[in-house]
Design a protein around this motif. Sequence first.
Motif, mmCIF file in Angstrom:
data_model
loop_
_atom_site.group_PDB
_atom_site.id
_atom_site.type_symbol
_atom_site.label_atom_id
_atom_site.label_comp_id
_atom_site.label_asym_id
_atom_site.label_seq_id
_atom_site.Cartn_x
_atom_site.Cartn_y
_atom_site.Cartn_z
ATOM 1 N N VAL A 53 0.825 -1.216 0.000
ATOM 2 C CA VAL A 53 0.000 0.000 0.000
ATOM 3 C C VAL A 53 0.860 1.268 0.000
ATOM 4 C CG1 VAL A 53 -1.726 1.327 1.276
ATOM 5 C CG2 VAL A 53 -2.015 -1.153 0.972
ATOM 6 N N PRO A 54 1.866 1.374 0.896
ATOM 7 C CA PRO A 54 2.687 2.588 0.859
ATOM 8 C C PRO A 54 3.386 2.770 -0.479
ATOM 9 C CG PRO A 54 3.126 1.337 2.855
ATOM 10 C CD PRO A 54 2.259 0.482 1.999
ATOM 11 N N LEU A 55 3.815 1.657 -1.070
ATOM 12 C CA LEU A 55 4.502 1.741 -2.352
ATOM 13 C C LEU A 55 3.564 2.286 -3.434
ATOM 14 C CD1 LEU A 55 7.450 0.921 -2.758
ATOM 15 C CD2 LEU A 55 6.646 -1.149 -3.900
ATOM 16 N N VAL A 56 2.337 1.748 -3.430
ATOM 17 C CA VAL A 56 1.343 2.211 -4.412
ATOM 18 C C VAL A 56 1.065 3.703 -4.195
ATOM 19 C CG1 VAL A 56 -1.080 2.029 -5.118
ATOM 20 C CG2 VAL A 56 0.276 -0.041 -4.740
ATOM 21 N N MET A 57 0.983 4.087 -2.895
ATOM 22 C CA MET A 57 0.709 5.499 -2.597
ATOM 23 C C MET A 57 1.838 6.391 -3.085
ATOM 24 S SD MET A 57 -1.091 5.203 1.115
ATOM 25 C CE MET A 57 -1.034 6.941 1.513
ATOM 26 N N ILE A 58 3.093 5.944 -2.874
ATOM 27 C CA ILE A 58 4.236 6.734 -3.338
ATOM 28 C C ILE A 58 4.148 6.919 -4.851
ATOM 29 C CG2 ILE A 58 6.741 6.621 -3.757
ATOM 30 C CD1 ILE A 58 6.301 7.453 -0.973
ATOM 31 N N PHE A 59 3.842 5.818 -5.554
ATOM 32 C CA PHE A 59 3.739 5.916 -7.006
ATOM 33 C C PHE A 59 2.568 6.815 -7.409
ATOM 34 C CE2 PHE A 59 6.767 2.475 -7.199
ATOM 35 C CZ PHE A 59 7.440 2.748 -8.373
ATOM 36 N N PHE A 60 1.452 6.713 -6.671
ATOM 37 C CA PHE A 60 0.302 7.559 -6.972
ATOM 38 C C PHE A 60 0.660 9.033 -6.814
ATOM 39 C CE2 PHE A 60 -3.372 9.977 -5.466
ATOM 40 C CZ PHE A 60 -4.210 9.873 -6.571
ATOM 41 N N TYR A 61 1.216 9.377 -5.630
ATOM 42 C CA TYR A 61 1.580 10.785 -5.384
ATOM 43 C C TYR A 61 2.637 11.243 -6.368
ATOM 44 C CZ TYR A 61 -1.072 11.335 -1.069
ATOM 45 O OH TYR A 61 -2.068 11.445 -0.164
ATOM 46 N N ALA A 114 -4.233 14.970 -11.243
ATOM 47 C CA ALA A 114 -4.048 14.650 -12.655
ATOM 48 C C ALA A 114 -2.673 14.047 -12.886
ATOM 49 C CB ALA A 114 -4.217 15.914 -13.492
ATOM 50 N N PHE A 115 -2.553 13.122 -13.883
ATOM 51 C CA PHE A 115 -1.283 12.463 -14.173
ATOM 52 C C PHE A 115 -0.238 13.452 -14.652
ATOM 53 C CE2 PHE A 115 1.606 10.477 -17.223
ATOM 54 C CZ PHE A 115 2.164 9.482 -16.412
ATOM 55 N N THR A 116 0.976 13.340 -14.139
ATOM 56 C CA THR A 116 2.068 14.197 -14.588
ATOM 57 C C THR A 116 3.408 13.529 -14.340
ATOM 58 O OG1 THR A 116 3.174 16.318 -14.273
ATOM 59 C CG2 THR A 116 2.100 15.364 -12.360
ATOM 60 N N LEU A 117 4.401 13.864 -15.152
ATOM 61 C CA LEU A 117 5.763 13.354 -14.932
ATOM 62 C C LEU A 117 6.663 14.448 -14.345
ATOM 63 C CD1 LEU A 117 6.362 11.162 -18.118
ATOM 64 C CD2 LEU A 117 6.113 10.379 -15.758
ATOM 65 N N GLU A 118 6.014 15.610 -14.047
ATOM 66 C CA GLU A 118 6.787 16.761 -13.582
ATOM 67 C C GLU A 118 7.599 16.467 -12.323
ATOM 68 O OE1 GLU A 118 4.888 20.704 -12.794
ATOM 69 O OE2 GLU A 118 4.287 20.451 -14.900
ATOM 70 N N ASN A 119 6.973 15.702 -11.395
ATOM 71 C CA ASN A 119 7.645 15.408 -10.119
ATOM 72 C C ASN A 119 8.906 14.574 -10.329
ATOM 73 O OD1 ASN A 119 5.589 16.696 -8.648
ATOM 74 N ND2 ASN A 119 4.321 14.846 -8.859
ATOM 75 N N ILE A 120 8.850 13.713 -11.359
ATOM 76 C CA ILE A 120 10.027 12.910 -11.681
ATOM 77 C C ILE A 120 11.067 13.789 -12.352
ATOM 78 C CG2 ILE A 120 10.850 10.874 -12.940
ATOM 79 C CD1 ILE A 120 8.777 9.823 -11.201
ATOM 80 N N ALA A 121 10.601 14.611 -13.299
ATOM 81 C CA ALA A 121 11.516 15.469 -14.058
ATOM 82 C C ALA A 121 12.191 16.491 -13.153
ATOM 83 C CB ALA A 121 10.761 16.168 -15.192
#
Lengths: 357, 273
Positions: B25-33, B41-48
């Motif tokens: 669950v925490p892993l899924v939440m990390i990926f969700f956030y 909304a979906f974004t790759l900004e946090n990764i970039a």
Amino acid sequence: MSKELIQLNHISKSFDGELILDDLCLTIHENEFVTLLGPSGCGKTTTLRIIGGFEKPDKGQVIFDGMDITYLAPNKRPLNTVFQKYALFTHMDVAENIAFGLKIKNKSREYIEDKIHYALKLVNLDGYEHRMPGSLSGGQQQRVAIARAIVNEPKVLLLDEPLGALDLKLRQDMQYELIRLKNELGITFIYVTHDQEEALTMSDHIVVMNQGYIQQEGSPEDIYNEPENAFVADFIGDSNIIHATMVRDELVNILDTEFVCVDRDFGENKPVDVVIRPEDVELVPRGKGTMPGTVSHVIFKGVHYEMEVQAGGFEWLVHSTRLFDVGSEIDIKVDPFNIQVMNRPESEDEEAMAIDE
Amino acid sequence: MNRNKRTSRLLASPYIAWALIFIIVPLVMIFFYGLTDETGAFTLENIAAIAQPVHARALWLALALSVISTVICFFLAYPLGMILAKNKLSSQSLIITLFILPMWMNFLLRTLAWMTLMENKGVINGILSFLHLPEMNVINTPGAIVIGMVYNFLPFMILPIYNSLSSIDDNVLNAARDLGADERQTFFKVTLPLTVPGIISGVTMVFIPALTTFAISTMLGGSKILLIGNVIEQEFTLAYDWNLGAGLSIVLMVFIVVNMVISIISDNKGDEG
């Protein structure tokens, strides 16, 4: 006799204050299959490790082909070892294991390939080049260990209880393999074992050791037929060892019965030990032998019956193909040349002294 | 058979629940956030965002310091492991215990102790000035962080290396000598390759906690030196930007996964080899 190859001169070694080898002298000749035989803790493995260079003696010298190698590092010695439990390099495949020594000596690739092929053929492991040691059986690992040692063309191969971890059938097969190998290679084998049968089967020369001393040296026949003391007699095969008195030359009193023997020069009325092998004790009908007795126990052993006979207050061990039932009243008879007379040491110290001389 | 299966499933259920609640669950939440913005909304900004200079520098510094610490730990642990493996059994366990003993104390407490030792008016400088030697400025430098990492994580390098060294049969080393190898060749061709699995687990167990730490860098690096762990911690606790914090965590996870994959591959090779 062939040329002297290795001499151990007055070797002493102790570990933590405990004397393992005491003033040991031993000469090993070229092309011999020499076996160091003895119970565990007798110093046989230590002797081998001193020859191999893994231990330094406290005193004494190791001479190899006229050269003093006592303090020479193991990698500089012209001999190789097959270790107890094989000691293969588990991170290398069979071919790499065998090539190890040759690569260190910077041999050419073709030479190494040839040698690997030759060695694997010699130990009947053709086609195992790229197997990992962990996937081989004990017997196969043993063969790899032997191949790894002999590709270096040592003048002497040291073997430290190499068959100890194998089961009986495999052990017997490997004994014949080793004899064949020794004959094909034409080099000296120094073999350490506690198994007297192994020693008798394979050796040209047996060195029986106990408590850091050499008890007796000689051919397997000498050791078996003419043990020099009770320890050797007891250790090599089954035997009846009895306190007796040498009445005069060629006559010995065993358990108050006089037996004719062939030994001389012990003096008169001298206390001695006699050794009679169980297969040399003949059981004959009452009145036809030397000493009356009663069969007390019988076990069928396949080739022969093993019987216990009460006679003269001693329990005689007898091997015979002819069965006498428990309770049979019989006589014991021993041919004169089958009675082996030995000096009886008064104490262990005297035993040691006698060997020192 | 069926019944057995049902029983074992029943017995396993607490662990499955545990894994679900505290790992999956925490892993899924990390990926969700990490993969959404504040509106969901979906974004790759946090990764970039890792490309931003301040984040990139923090990641680079964390990688550099943890690699340096891992290397230092290795070079301290290997000789010690060799000395221990050669020693008699009785003294072995004593020395091992001495090295593990500090682990019985709280990790933060130990790091705090280093703080008072290395402070500008701390114990070490006190001794130096008493001896009329020049004082050192160690605290709040990358060097201080490396010291903290090495001190805290060294036991995790020593144990697996010592274990793999002491499981080598003496006769295997004797065999190498017997076949003509000198001591140096024996070490590089036999000892070192045979201890690769131990080295890999030691490296993994030091590198991963060193890469992700923020406690050591906070206490020994002052507020000036930011490692990627500090950045992520601050996004969660100070800036309340869970999306950015989670995004950077995912980036950090990639490095850890790469490290694990490398170690698994070489471990398998070691098994075959």
